[in-house]
Motif scaffolding. Structure first.
Motif: not given
Length: 463
Positions: A178-184, A189-202, A212-219
Motif C-alpha cells: 500500500h505504500r509502494a516501498w521496500m519492506n522487510s 523473499s527477494w534475497v531467498k530467491k537470489l540464494d536459491k539461484r546461486m545455490t543452483r549455480e553452485k 535500514c529497517p527494511a533490510h533485516p538479517k536473514i538466517e
C-alpha cells in the motif's frame, strides 16, 4: 514464554524501538515509558499506563539490555569512511572474485513525471504536484565486474493494475504494497530467491546492502552472505549510489523525453502507464554498461588486489561523480540528451533555469525503504493480529491507468516481423545480431502455429 497482556502495545513498541535504533538514536527507560503511553492512546487504550514492571518485562521478552554509547553516535566523517574502505572492505572481499561481489539498492522513481506537467511552467498553472506523487520503488543490483545485472524488482501500490490486462509475463519482478516501498517481507523473499539461484549455480556470493529497517538479517542462507554497510555511510560506500542509479534514471528519462516529443509531434495523448514504464526500465537497465558499473564499484573502494578484471585507479583515489571518465562507456551522449531537452522546452515553454540533471534527480531524496511512523506501526500490528485477509477488489484493480490494446493476433505478429525486416534491410549499418533476432522470431511463430496455442510466449520472452 507467556505473551504480554497488552500484546498489541508491546508489538508496536518493539517495532518503534527497532526503527529508532536503526537510526542510531539512543533510547532509555523513560523514553520507552512515554512512547508506550503514546502508542496506547493511538490504539484507543486511554486507561493504559506503562509501569516500570511493564517496561522491565518488555525488555526481558525482547532481549533488550542497557549499553554505553561509544564515540560520537551517528556522526560519520570522511576519515571514518576512508578507514572502512581501506582497512575493513579489502578483508571482506579478498577471498571473492569480482563476479561474486554484489551490491543492491532501492531508488524511488516518479515514473509518470513529464517536464511540462511536474516541473515549473512559465505563464500557466502547473498541475504536476499530484502526478509527481505517483511513484514506484525500483531495486537495482549488479556484481563488481558488471557481468551480472540482477533482474529489476518493481514495487508499486496496486497488485493488478488495469494496464496489466492480457499481460502474462513481465521482464521484471513485480511486487505490491500500500505504500509502494521496500519492506522487510519483500526484502527477505527477494534475497531467498537470489540464494536459491546461486545455490543452483553452485556459487557463493557477498551481497552488500545498506543498513535500514527494511533490510533485516536473514538466517539460513546457503549461497548468499549478507553484509551491511556502516550506518549513514551509504552515500559514499555504496556502489549503486556512485552513479549506477543515476545512469539508470538518465536512460529512463531519455525514453520519457522521446515519448513526449513523439506524442507532441503526433498530437496524441502522452499518458505513461506502469506497463510502458516497466518496458522502459528494462531497456534502461540493459543500457547501463559493465564498464560504468565497474567504475562505480571502484569509486566506492571495491578494489580486489587479487584479481585484475577491473582496471582500478591508484589506491585511495576517488573521482568526483562529474568526472567524464566515470561514464565514458555510457551510450547516451550528453549532447544528445541536451538536444532532446531543448526541443521539449520549445514545445512546452519550460523554465529555462531547469536543467536536464534537475529532471533526472527530481526524485533523488524520496524515501524508498520502509520508514515507520506511529500510524504505520499501529496499522501493521493490527494487520498481524487479524486473521489473514485477501486484498479487496479496490486494492487490486482500482488503478486509474488506461488499459492497453488487446494482444496482437498471429497475423499482426508476422506482419510486424516483416516490417522490422524491411526496415533493417534499408539500413547500411545493420548488424548480424539483429538478423538473428528476426530469425528466432520467425522460428517461434512456426512453433506457435504448430502447437496452436500461445502459452509458449512467456517462455520465449523469458529466454
Amino acid at each position: 514464554m507467556r505473551h504480554a497482556s497488552n500484546r498489541d502495545i508491546e508489538m508496536a513498541l518493539f517495532e518503534w524501538f527497532k526503527t529508532v535504533r536503526s537510526q542510531n538514536v539512543p533510547i532509555d527507560g523513560p523514553m520507552l515509558t512515554r512512547k508506550a503511553n503514546s502508542l496506547a492512546c493511538e490504539l484507543g487504550m486511554e486507561n493504559f499506563q506503562a509501569t516500570n514492571g511493564f517496561i522491565e518485562r518488555f525488555k526481558n521478552r525482547h532481549g533488550i539490555s542497557s549499553k554505553t554509547l561509544s564515540g560520537e553516535g551517528a556522526s560519520v566523517d570522511n576519515s571514518q569512511t576512508e578507514n572502512w574502505m581501506q582497512s575493513k572492505l579489502p578483508s571482506l572481499i579478498k577471498d571473492y572474485e569480482p563476479k561474486n561481489v554484489y551490491n543492491i539498492d532501492e531508488t524511488d522513481v516518479f515514473y509518470k513525471m513529464t517536464p511540462n506537467k511536474t516541473l515549473e511552467v512559465k505563464g500557466t498553472k502547473c498541475f504536476g504536484g499530484k502526478q509527481s506523487k505517483d511513484r514506484i520503488t525500483v531495486l537495482i543490483g549488479a556484481n563488481m565486474d558488471g557481468s551480472d545485472k540482477l533482474k529489476l524488482l518493481i514495487i508499486r501500490k496496486f497488485k493488478n493494475p488495469r494496464c496489466f490486462k492480457n499481460v502474462k509475463s513481465l521482464p521484471v519482478d513485480y511486487e505490491a504494497n500500500h505504500r509502494a516501498w521496500m519492506n522487510s517481507e519483500i526484502f527477505i523473499s527477494w534475497v531467498k530467491k537470489l540464494d536459491k539461484r546461486m545455490t543452483r549455480e553452485k556459487r557463493s556470493i557477498l551481497l552488500f546492502v545498506d543498513n535500514c529497517p527494511a533490510h533485516p538479517k536473514i538466517e539460513g542462507l546457503k549461497a548468499v552472505k549478507l553484509l551491511f554497510f556502516p550506518p549513514i555511510t551509504t552515500s559514499k560506500l555504496q556502489p549503486c549510489d556512485q552513479g549506477i542509479i543515476f545512469l539508470f534514471k538518465r536512460h529512463y528519462r531519455s525514453r520519457v523525453l522521446d515519448h513526449i516529443i513523439s506524442c507532441l509531434d503526433k498530437h496524441i495523448d502522452k499518458q505513461i502507464n506502469i506497463l510502458k514504464a516497466i518496458q522502459w526500465f528494462y531497456a534502461a537497465w540493459k543500457d547501463v554498461t559493465p564498464t560504468c558499473i565497474q567504475n562505480c564499484f571502484r569509486k566506492a573502494g571495491f578494489m580486489n588486489q587479487a584479481h585484475h578484471e577491473i582496471n582500478a585507479t591508484p589506491q585511495g583515489h576517488v573521482s568526483d561523480s562529474s568526472d567524464t571518465d566515470e561514464f565514458e562507456d555510457d551510450d547516451i551522449p550528453l549532447a544528445e540528451l541536451a538536444s532532446k531537452w531543448n526541443r521539449l522546452r520549445v514545445f512546452s515553454d519550460i523554465d529555462k533555469n531547469i536543467s536536464f540533471d534537475d529532471y533526472i534527480n527530481a526524485d533523488e531524496n524520496v524515501v524508498s525503504g520502509e520508514q515507520k511512523s506511529d500510524s504505520n506501526i499501529i496499522a501493521e500490528v493490527q494487520q498481524k493480529l487479524k486473521p489473514a485477509e485477501t486484498l479487496s477488489q479496490s486494492d487490486e484493480e482500482s488503478d486509474s491507468e488506461t488499459v492497453d490494446d488487446p494482444p496482437p493476433t498471429m497475423n499482426e505478429f508476422l506482419n510486424a516481423i516483416d516490417t522490422c525486416r524491411r526496415f533493417v534491410l534499408s539500413k547500411s549499418d545493420s548488424c548480424d545480431s539483429v538478423f538473428r533476432c528476426l530469425h528466432e522470431l520467425e522460428k517461434f511463430s512456426v512453433e506457435i502455429r504448430k502447437a496452436k496455442k500461445q502459452t509458449k510466449l512467456t517462455d520465449f520472452f523469458r529466454q
